[in-house]
Scaffold this motif. Structure first.
Motif, mmCIF file in Angstrom:
data_model
loop_
_atom_site.group_PDB
_atom_site.id
_atom_site.type_symbol
_atom_site.label_atom_id
_atom_site.label_comp_id
_atom_site.label_asym_id
_atom_site.label_seq_id
_atom_site.Cartn_x
_atom_site.Cartn_y
_atom_site.Cartn_z
ATOM 1 N N THR A 26 0.917 -1.272 0.017
ATOM 2 C CA THR A 26 0.059 -0.011 0.219
ATOM 3 C C THR A 26 0.902 1.234 -0.020
ATOM 4 O O THR A 26 0.449 2.301 -0.819
ATOM 5 N N ARG A 27 2.074 1.273 0.836
ATOM 6 C CA ARG A 27 2.868 2.265 0.685
ATOM 7 C C ARG A 27 3.480 2.805 -0.580
ATOM 8 O O ARG A 27 3.527 3.984 -0.888
ATOM 9 N N LEU A 28 3.931 1.451 -1.164
ATOM 10 C CA LEU A 28 4.483 1.930 -2.732
ATOM 11 C C LEU A 28 3.296 2.605 -3.596
ATOM 12 O O LEU A 28 3.752 3.409 -4.283
ATOM 13 N N LYS A 29 2.011 1.964 -3.505
ATOM 14 C CA LYS A 29 0.913 2.794 -4.235
ATOM 15 C C LYS A 29 0.930 4.295 -3.894
ATOM 16 O O LYS A 29 0.652 5.225 -4.497
ATOM 17 N N GLN A 30 0.917 4.348 -2.322
ATOM 18 C CA GLN A 30 0.668 5.633 -1.825
ATOM 19 C C GLN A 30 1.742 6.840 -2.596
ATOM 20 O O GLN A 30 1.501 7.905 -2.900
ATOM 21 N N VAL A 31 2.976 6.288 -2.386
ATOM 22 C CA VAL A 31 3.975 7.193 -2.666
ATOM 23 C C VAL A 31 3.914 7.515 -4.282
ATOM 24 O O VAL A 31 4.246 8.424 -4.791
ATOM 25 N N ARG A 32 3.581 6.146 -5.082
ATOM 26 C CA ARG A 32 3.516 6.668 -6.460
ATOM 27 C C ARG A 32 2.277 7.718 -6.677
ATOM 28 O O ARG A 32 2.566 8.471 -7.518
ATOM 29 N N LEU A 33 1.331 7.600 -5.960
ATOM 30 C CA LEU A 33 0.444 8.330 -6.220
ATOM 31 C C LEU A 33 0.792 10.129 -5.839
ATOM 32 O O LEU A 33 0.628 11.131 -6.461
ATOM 33 N N TRP A 34 1.397 10.276 -4.749
ATOM 34 C CA TRP A 34 2.029 11.250 -4.227
ATOM 35 C C TRP A 34 3.043 11.930 -5.459
ATOM 36 O O TRP A 34 3.249 13.269 -5.525
ATOM 37 N N ARG A 35 3.829 11.061 -5.973
ATOM 38 C CA ARG A 35 4.923 11.375 -7.016
ATOM 39 C C ARG A 35 4.129 12.143 -8.111
ATOM 40 O O ARG A 35 4.513 13.223 -8.724
ATOM 41 N N ARG A 36 2.883 11.424 -8.628
ATOM 42 C CA ARG A 36 2.182 11.748 -9.608
ATOM 43 C C ARG A 36 1.653 13.323 -9.652
ATOM 44 O O ARG A 36 1.532 14.275 -10.245
ATOM 45 N N LEU A 37 0.799 13.561 -8.211
ATOM 46 C CA LEU A 37 0.600 14.919 -7.604
ATOM 47 C C LEU A 37 1.554 15.765 -7.688
ATOM 48 O O LEU A 37 1.385 16.949 -8.471
ATOM 49 N N VAL A 38 2.700 15.551 -7.318
ATOM 50 C CA VAL A 38 3.915 16.531 -7.375
ATOM 51 C C VAL A 38 4.108 16.962 -8.545
ATOM 52 O O VAL A 38 4.304 18.328 -8.986
ATOM 53 N N LEU A 39 4.305 16.132 -9.567
ATOM 54 C CA LEU A 39 4.944 16.288 -10.985
ATOM 55 C C LEU A 39 4.085 16.996 -11.673
ATOM 56 O O LEU A 39 4.128 17.805 -12.429
ATOM 57 N N GLU A 40 2.628 16.525 -11.415
ATOM 58 C CA GLU A 40 1.556 17.389 -12.137
ATOM 59 C C GLU A 40 1.281 18.927 -11.706
ATOM 60 O O GLU A 40 1.412 19.699 -12.425
ATOM 61 N N ASP A 41 1.694 19.116 -10.577
ATOM 62 C CA ASP A 41 1.464 20.335 -9.920
ATOM 63 C C ASP A 41 2.683 21.166 -10.337
ATOM 64 O O ASP A 41 2.384 22.108 -10.932
ATOM 65 N N PHE A 42 3.972 20.517 -10.340
ATOM 66 C CA PHE A 42 5.162 21.447 -10.975
ATOM 67 C C PHE A 42 4.867 21.668 -12.580
ATOM 68 O O PHE A 42 5.394 22.509 -12.960
ATOM 69 N N ALA A 43 4.389 20.520 -13.367
ATOM 70 C CA ALA A 43 4.246 21.134 -14.780
ATOM 71 C C ALA A 43 3.135 22.245 -14.920
ATOM 72 O O ALA A 43 3.318 22.984 -15.690
ATOM 73 N N ARG A 44 2.131 22.237 -14.029
ATOM 74 C CA ARG A 44 1.236 23.273 -14.097
ATOM 75 C C ARG A 44 1.768 24.496 -13.738
ATOM 76 O O ARG A 44 1.731 25.577 -14.540
ATOM 77 N N GLN A 45 2.689 24.487 -12.741
ATOM 78 C CA GLN A 45 3.481 25.743 -12.313
ATOM 79 C C GLN A 45 4.231 26.460 -13.496
ATOM 80 O O GLN A 45 4.045 27.769 -13.763
ATOM 81 N N GLN A 46 4.947 25.606 -13.979
ATOM 82 C CA GLN A 46 5.872 25.854 -15.098
ATOM 83 C C GLN A 46 5.116 26.537 -16.429
ATOM 84 O O GLN A 46 5.325 27.439 -17.036
ATOM 85 N N GLN A 47 3.860 25.826 -16.682
ATOM 86 C CA GLN A 47 3.275 26.373 -17.777
ATOM 87 C C GLN A 47 2.809 27.798 -17.865
ATOM 88 O O GLN A 47 2.786 28.250 -18.300
ATOM 89 N N GLN A 48 2.219 27.862 -16.279
ATOM 90 C CA GLN A 48 1.640 29.289 -15.855
ATOM 91 C C GLN A 48 2.743 30.003 -16.033
ATOM 92 O O GLN A 48 2.556 31.193 -16.557
ATOM 93 N N GLN A 49 4.001 29.921 -15.386
ATOM 94 C CA GLN A 49 4.959 30.752 -15.641
ATOM 95 C C GLN A 49 5.391 31.279 -16.917
ATOM 96 O O GLN A 49 5.612 32.479 -17.024
ATOM 97 N N GLN A 50 5.408 30.268 -17.703
ATOM 98 C CA GLN A 50 6.038 30.345 -19.253
ATOM 99 C C GLN A 50 4.747 31.262 -19.691
ATOM 100 O O GLN A 50 5.280 32.230 -20.457
ATOM 101 N N ARG A 51 3.598 31.217 -19.387
ATOM 102 C CA ARG A 51 2.709 31.805 -20.054
ATOM 103 C C ARG A 51 2.647 33.294 -19.734
ATOM 104 O O ARG A 51 2.454 34.226 -20.535
#
Lengths: 189, 248
Positions: A26-51
């Motif tokens: 369960t912990r492995l799944k949990q950490v993987r879900l967190w990784r996706r959340l973090v990366l999606e969030d940073f991708a969004r931030q970068q797009q906004q910044q560039q725009r």
């Protein structure tokens, strides 16, 4: 009907998501879900910044373990525990998406890993026949050369990591600069 | 003078017996023939019926269920096979096959998140979404359809099992054996909106602390429940993603 991805469901509604799980699977799944959340969030931030500010403004993406907003959920009255934050950070580093900046406190986050960038840059070089000439890192992230390509706006430190990967593969030669990261040169082979 | 004794009597008796037997066989044959023609007629009618109501069979789950029951009484399974006359007539042979594949898809896609247990309601909802995307939204599906599709997957091994948890059905896609204690706790989890704790299980079910802890730990080991250690009262809460979350 569009629905939120799994990680967003857990983040928005599931209190136990904020306690690092004892059960290993369960912990492995949990950490993987967190990784996706973090990366999606940073991708969004970068797009906004560039725009809003143009490519030049792209600084390194830094995640602070103490204050990363997604780690706290006021609505659920939960915050990811310390062990959880450490596990997420370690996972980012292990997967090539992170690099410790201030060990245990802050890390650089790479939405794309250096090796993913290496292949993007190399494909670009191949398609445009740019082998044999020396370019600077500045030209790569802000020059006309890469306008309207994903390479435009890449962080210099990350760009250099990607170029070093290419150098190890004998696909490029990197000429470090004492002045600044931007002046680092590269010749593609 | 005594008649009917000796050899003559024995001979006549055998003749009579043979005659009766002959007549009996004749009657049997006639019955069988009659029955066979009736069955043939019935099958023909069934086929005509099927052709005539093809659209409704494909579309309406209740109608489909009744038709299926009628067919199974005479030993025909028109919707389960994808070969032969029925499939050609109805074009529905692949119906349960397709549904079965979609059920497996849902189980695999959500297994990571729910530990391999899914409520029938949710399963149906996810299936409808998948089918909508595949352009099958005009074909409504019911719980009976899903049950039948699961049954038709049985030859592949018992990877999928339905478990009755209180009034509800759940589908389990992991090898774990669910004991009566497990399903009782799952049922309690449903009445508590997917959040339990050891004291709540003790109080609701009148169990000892050890029994409640043992069952919750088993479900946790399976990934069916997660633990929240940040509760106000400091008592760990066991949370069930299969009940709380929309996972597809």
């Amino acid at each position: 009907m569009e629905k939120a991805p799994t990680e967003a469901e857990f983040h928005a509604k599931f209190k136990a998501f904020y306690t690092l799980q004892d059960n290993e699977a369960t912990r492995l799944k949990q950490v993987r879900l967190w990784r996706r959340l973090v990366l999606e969030d940073f991708a969004r931030q970068q797009q906004q910044q560039q725009r809003s500010q143009g490519a030049d403004a792209a600084g390194p993406s830094v995640l602070s373990l103490d204050s990363f907003p997604l780690f706290t959920n006021a609505k659920l009255d939960r915050a990811l525990d310390a062990a959880g934050r450490k596990a997420v950070a370690d996972d980012l580093v292990a997967s090539g998406h992170g690099q410790w900046h201030d060990a245990g406190k802050t890390l650089y986050v790479f939405v794309k890993t250096p090796s993913e960038w290496a292949s993007i840059i190399y494909d670009f070089v191949q398609q445009n026949g740019l082998g044999g000439t020396i370019y600077t890192v500045y030209e790569l992230h802000s020059g006309d050369l890469t306008r309207n390509t994903p390479i435009q706006g890449i962080e210099p430190a990350l760009c250099i990591q990607a170029l070093e990967i290419l150098e190890n593969q004998n696909k490029a030669e990197v000429y470090p600069s004492d002045e600044s990261l931007d002046e680092t040169g590269v010749k593609f082979i | 003078m005594r008649r009917n004794v000796g050899v003559a009597r024995a001979v006549r008796a055998r003749k009579e017996r043979d005659a009766y037997q002959g007549k009996g066989a004749e009657l049997n044959r006639a019955n069988l023939e009659h029955f066979q023609t009736q069955m043939a007629a019935f099958k023909r009618e069934l086929e005509n019926f099927a052709v005539k109501h093809k659209k409704q069979i494909n579309k309406d789950p209740e109608f489909r269920n009744k038709f299926q029951n009628m067919c199974s009484k005479v030993g025909v399974d028109p919707l389960a096979s994808n070969k032969g006359f029925w499939a050609e007539v109805l074009g529905v042979g692949s119906f349960f096959y397709e549904l079965g594949v979609q059920i497996i898809h849902v189980c695999l896609a959500t297994r990571d998140a729910n530990g391999g247990i899914i409520q029938f309601e949710d399963l149906l909802q996810y299936l409808r979404r998948i089918r909508q995307r595949a352009g099958r939204e005009t074909q409504q599906i019911s719980e009976e359809d899903v049950q039948r599709a699961i049954a038709s997957l049985e030859p592949l091994g018992n990877g999928l099992r339905t478990v009755k948890v209180g009034p509800r059905q759940m589908l389990v896609s992991v090898p774990m054996e669910l004991s009566p204690d497990h399903t009782t706790v799952l049922e309690a989890a449903q009445t508590h909106a997917g959040v339990l704790s050891i004291p709540v299980v003790q109080r609701d079910l009148g169990w000892s602390q050890e029994r409640a802890a043992r069952v919750l730990d088993a479900l946790q080991a399976q990934g069916m429940t997660w633990v929240d250690k940040q509760t106000k009262d400091g008592v760990p809460a066991y949370e069930f993603p299969s009940i709380q979350l929309n996972l597809m």
